[in-house]
Write an enzyme that holds these catalytic residues in place. Structure first.
Site, mmCIF file in Angstrom:
data_model
loop_
_atom_site.group_PDB
_atom_site.id
_atom_site.type_symbol
_atom_site.label_atom_id
_atom_site.label_comp_id
_atom_site.label_asym_id
_atom_site.label_seq_id
_atom_site.Cartn_x
_atom_site.Cartn_y
_atom_site.Cartn_z
ATOM 1 N N TRP A 170 -2.171 0.873 13.870
ATOM 2 C CA TRP A 170 -0.988 1.329 14.615
ATOM 3 C C TRP A 170 0.128 0.268 14.619
ATOM 4 O O TRP A 170 0.617 -0.146 15.680
ATOM 5 C CB TRP A 170 -1.372 1.687 16.057
ATOM 6 C CG TRP A 170 -2.309 2.837 16.217
ATOM 7 C CD1 TRP A 170 -3.210 3.325 15.333
ATOM 8 C CD2 TRP A 170 -2.452 3.654 17.404
ATOM 9 N NE1 TRP A 170 -3.900 4.389 15.876
ATOM 10 C CE2 TRP A 170 -3.456 4.604 17.134
ATOM 11 C CE3 TRP A 170 -1.831 3.663 18.661
ATOM 12 C CZ2 TRP A 170 -3.854 5.566 18.071
ATOM 13 C CZ3 TRP A 170 -2.234 4.608 19.586
ATOM 14 C CH2 TRP A 170 -3.226 5.556 19.295
ATOM 15 N N ALA B 287 0.856 -1.198 0.000
ATOM 16 C CA ALA B 287 0.000 0.000 0.000
ATOM 17 C C ALA B 287 0.886 1.239 0.000
ATOM 18 O O ALA B 287 2.076 1.169 0.324
ATOM 19 C CB ALA B 287 -0.894 0.012 1.234
ATOM 20 N N TYR C 192 -6.242 8.686 2.429
ATOM 21 C CA TYR C 192 -5.755 7.316 2.690
ATOM 22 C C TYR C 192 -6.914 6.417 3.130
ATOM 23 O O TYR C 192 -7.108 5.325 2.583
ATOM 24 C CB TYR C 192 -4.668 7.360 3.781
ATOM 25 C CG TYR C 192 -4.259 6.005 4.298
ATOM 26 C CD1 TYR C 192 -3.430 5.174 3.556
ATOM 27 C CD2 TYR C 192 -4.708 5.549 5.537
ATOM 28 C CE1 TYR C 192 -3.060 3.917 4.032
ATOM 29 C CE2 TYR C 192 -4.337 4.299 6.021
ATOM 30 C CZ TYR C 192 -3.518 3.489 5.270
ATOM 31 O OH TYR C 192 -3.155 2.250 5.751
ATOM 32 N N ASP D 242 -7.855 0.807 10.294
ATOM 33 C CA ASP D 242 -8.809 1.477 11.192
ATOM 34 C C ASP D 242 -9.224 2.849 10.635
ATOM 35 O O ASP D 242 -10.236 3.401 11.043
ATOM 36 C CB ASP D 242 -8.184 1.631 12.589
ATOM 37 C CG ASP D 242 -6.824 2.311 12.573
ATOM 38 O OD1 ASP D 242 -6.126 2.249 11.536
ATOM 39 O OD2 ASP D 242 -6.443 2.927 13.588
ATOM 40 N N THR E 117 1.337 3.983 2.178
ATOM 41 C CA THR E 117 0.916 4.142 3.579
ATOM 42 C C THR E 117 1.260 5.495 4.195
ATOM 43 O O THR E 117 1.025 5.692 5.379
ATOM 44 C CB THR E 117 1.557 3.032 4.444
ATOM 45 O OG1 THR E 117 2.973 3.112 4.286
ATOM 46 C CG2 THR E 117 1.075 1.656 4.037
HETATM 47 N N1 NAP Z 1 1.320 0.997 9.386
HETATM 48 C C1 NAP Z 1 0.158 1.007 10.002
HETATM 49 O O1 NAP Z 1 0.020 1.518 11.128
HETATM 50 C C2 NAP Z 1 -1.055 0.377 9.368
HETATM 51 C C3 NAP Z 1 -2.277 0.455 10.033
HETATM 52 C C4 NAP Z 1 -3.394 -0.147 9.461
HETATM 53 C C5 NAP Z 1 -3.295 -0.823 8.254
HETATM 54 N N2 NAP Z 1 -2.091 -0.857 7.622
HETATM 55 C C6 NAP Z 1 -2.039 -1.577 6.338
HETATM 56 O O2 NAP Z 1 -1.148 -2.679 6.510
HETATM 57 C C7 NAP Z 1 -0.403 -2.901 5.305
HETATM 58 C C8 NAP Z 1 1.084 -2.881 5.601
HETATM 59 O O3 NAP Z 1 1.398 -1.606 6.147
HETATM 60 P P1 NAP Z 1 2.906 -1.195 6.456
HETATM 61 O O4 NAP Z 1 2.878 -0.047 7.384
HETATM 62 O O5 NAP Z 1 3.690 -2.424 6.799
HETATM 63 O O6 NAP Z 1 3.353 -0.685 5.033
HETATM 64 P P2 NAP Z 1 4.797 -0.172 4.533
HETATM 65 O O7 NAP Z 1 5.836 -0.461 5.551
HETATM 66 O O8 NAP Z 1 4.614 1.219 4.037
HETATM 67 O O9 NAP Z 1 5.043 -1.142 3.307
HETATM 68 C C9 NAP Z 1 4.222 -1.037 2.176
HETATM 69 C C10 NAP Z 1 4.841 -1.896 1.093
HETATM 70 O O10 NAP Z 1 4.056 -1.721 -0.088
HETATM 71 C C11 NAP Z 1 4.944 -1.581 -1.185
HETATM 72 N N3 NAP Z 1 4.329 -0.845 -2.279
HETATM 73 C C12 NAP Z 1 4.007 0.473 -2.323
HETATM 74 N N4 NAP Z 1 3.471 0.784 -3.512
HETATM 75 C C13 NAP Z 1 3.460 -0.374 -4.238
HETATM 76 C C14 NAP Z 1 3.026 -0.695 -5.547
HETATM 77 N N5 NAP Z 1 2.493 0.223 -6.362
HETATM 78 N N6 NAP Z 1 3.176 -1.977 -5.976
HETATM 79 C C15 NAP Z 1 3.718 -2.914 -5.167
HETATM 80 N N7 NAP Z 1 4.133 -2.667 -3.912
HETATM 81 C C16 NAP Z 1 4.007 -1.413 -3.451
HETATM 82 C C17 NAP Z 1 6.136 -0.849 -0.601
HETATM 83 O O11 NAP Z 1 7.262 -1.031 -1.417
HETATM 84 P P3 NAP Z 1 8.408 0.121 -1.499
HETATM 85 O O12 NAP Z 1 8.899 0.288 -0.106
HETATM 86 O O13 NAP Z 1 9.382 -0.439 -2.438
HETATM 87 O O14 NAP Z 1 7.678 1.339 -2.006
HETATM 88 C C18 NAP Z 1 6.275 -1.526 0.750
HETATM 89 O O15 NAP Z 1 7.030 -2.702 0.642
HETATM 90 C C19 NAP Z 1 -0.884 -1.823 4.316
HETATM 91 O O16 NAP Z 1 -1.872 -2.378 3.518
HETATM 92 C C20 NAP Z 1 -1.474 -0.745 5.208
HETATM 93 O O17 NAP Z 1 -2.466 -0.008 4.543
HETATM 94 C C21 NAP Z 1 -0.976 -0.285 8.143
#
Ligand code: NAP
Length: 262
Positions: free
Chosen positions: A132, A42, A107, A84, A44
């Protein structure tokens, strides 16, 4: 990838496939013909999404729809990670899966629209909403707090947003459990309990033995481009129905701090 054992698992990153590219998505899914696709990719950066809405919708809504189309064609099941932030944060008790989506940020809208579109393409898919996130795999709130604490005597942290911190390791184990149980529909997957960012920061610094002071401030004092829900605690009920239990966030934090030290 570290947690999953006993099955053949293929990890793909953005360099292997850009989920905005429907043809490439189709190609990689057809090559491996998986039983399950777990989609965590995503855009993010919540504030970045506010200034780049086209990118946000392309990656966070259209990308997952491409993946769902490819999964459907090969008969794979899909688990999609959602957030969330699909809620407005106006409730004062934990959000249940039946509660209406009302995202307040670009987002949140992009994730909410993905959920709706995915359920149309693949009604049996599993949507795991989490919140989170923290873990040793990259930038996260505890890591930022601990790094800042080494150079500053005091930190100001928002005290009027409540949620539930979730350890990536515990989320991963729950995801694996959901796939093994052939789960479908929306499931809320977080560690248990809740706190404000200020309370979380205080627990992080205490747990790490830091003497840096942490001071509570309001969201207004720390204005950011994207509005955040004031309350986004997710109810564990849907996970309980899948017979999966999660540890408390305090327990998760201790294990994260231990993992970070090694
Ligand atoms: N972080 C939070 O607190 C949180 C909370 C609720 C839900 N989520 C959800 O949980 C999931 C994981 O979150 P996270 O925080 O671990 O995310 P993250 O660390 O930002 O990692 C996102 C990953 O998605 C990849 N990505 C971005 N654009 C892309 C594209 N167009 N095609 C293929 N890959 C792509 C990124 O690759 P690059 O690094 O190479 O760009 C990265 O590896 C997401 O779906 C997010 O919406 C996160």
């Amino acid at each position: 990838m570290r947690e999953w054992r006993g099955d053949e698992v293929l990890g793909l990153g953005s360099r292997d496939v850009d989920i905005r590219d429907a043809a490439r998505v189709q190609e990689v899914v057809e090559q491996s013909r998986p039983g399950w696709v777990v989609l965590a990719a995503a855009y993010t950066d919540v504030d970045g999404c506010e200034s780049h809405p086209e990118l946000a919708f392309a990656v966070n809504r259209d990308g997952p729809l491409n993946v769902a189309g490819a999964a459907k064609r090969v008969g794979a099941k899909l688990l999609f990670l959602s957030s969330d932030y699909v809620f407005d944060g106006k409730k004062t008790s934990p959000y249940e899966i039946q509660d209406a989506r009302n995202p307040q940020s670009v987002y949140g809208r992009s994730k909410a629209e993905a959920e709706v579109g995915l359920l149309e393409i693949l009604p049996e898919c599993c949507i795991a909403r989490t919140s989170w996130l923290f873990g040793t795999g990259g930038k996260c709130f505890p890591d930022t707090i601990l790094k800042l604490a080494t150079s500053r005597p005091a930190l100001d942290v928002v005290d009027d947003q409540r949620g539930c911190p979730t350890y990536a390791v515990d989320l991963s184990r729950a995801i694996i459990g959901l796939c093994r149980k052939n789960a479908s529909g929306i499931v809320h997957v977080t560690n248990t309990g809740d706190c404000s960012w200020f309370e979380f920061a205080r627990a992080i610094l205490n747990g790490a033995g830091s003497t840096t002071e942490v001071r509570p401030v309001s969201s207004q004092q720390m204005a950011r481009p994207a509005p955040r829900p004031a309350y986004s605690v997710l109810s564990p009920e849907s996970l309980r129905q899948n017979e999966i239990a999660m540890p408390t966030w305090q327990d998760a934090l201790q294990r994260y701090l231990q993992e970070r030290r090694h």
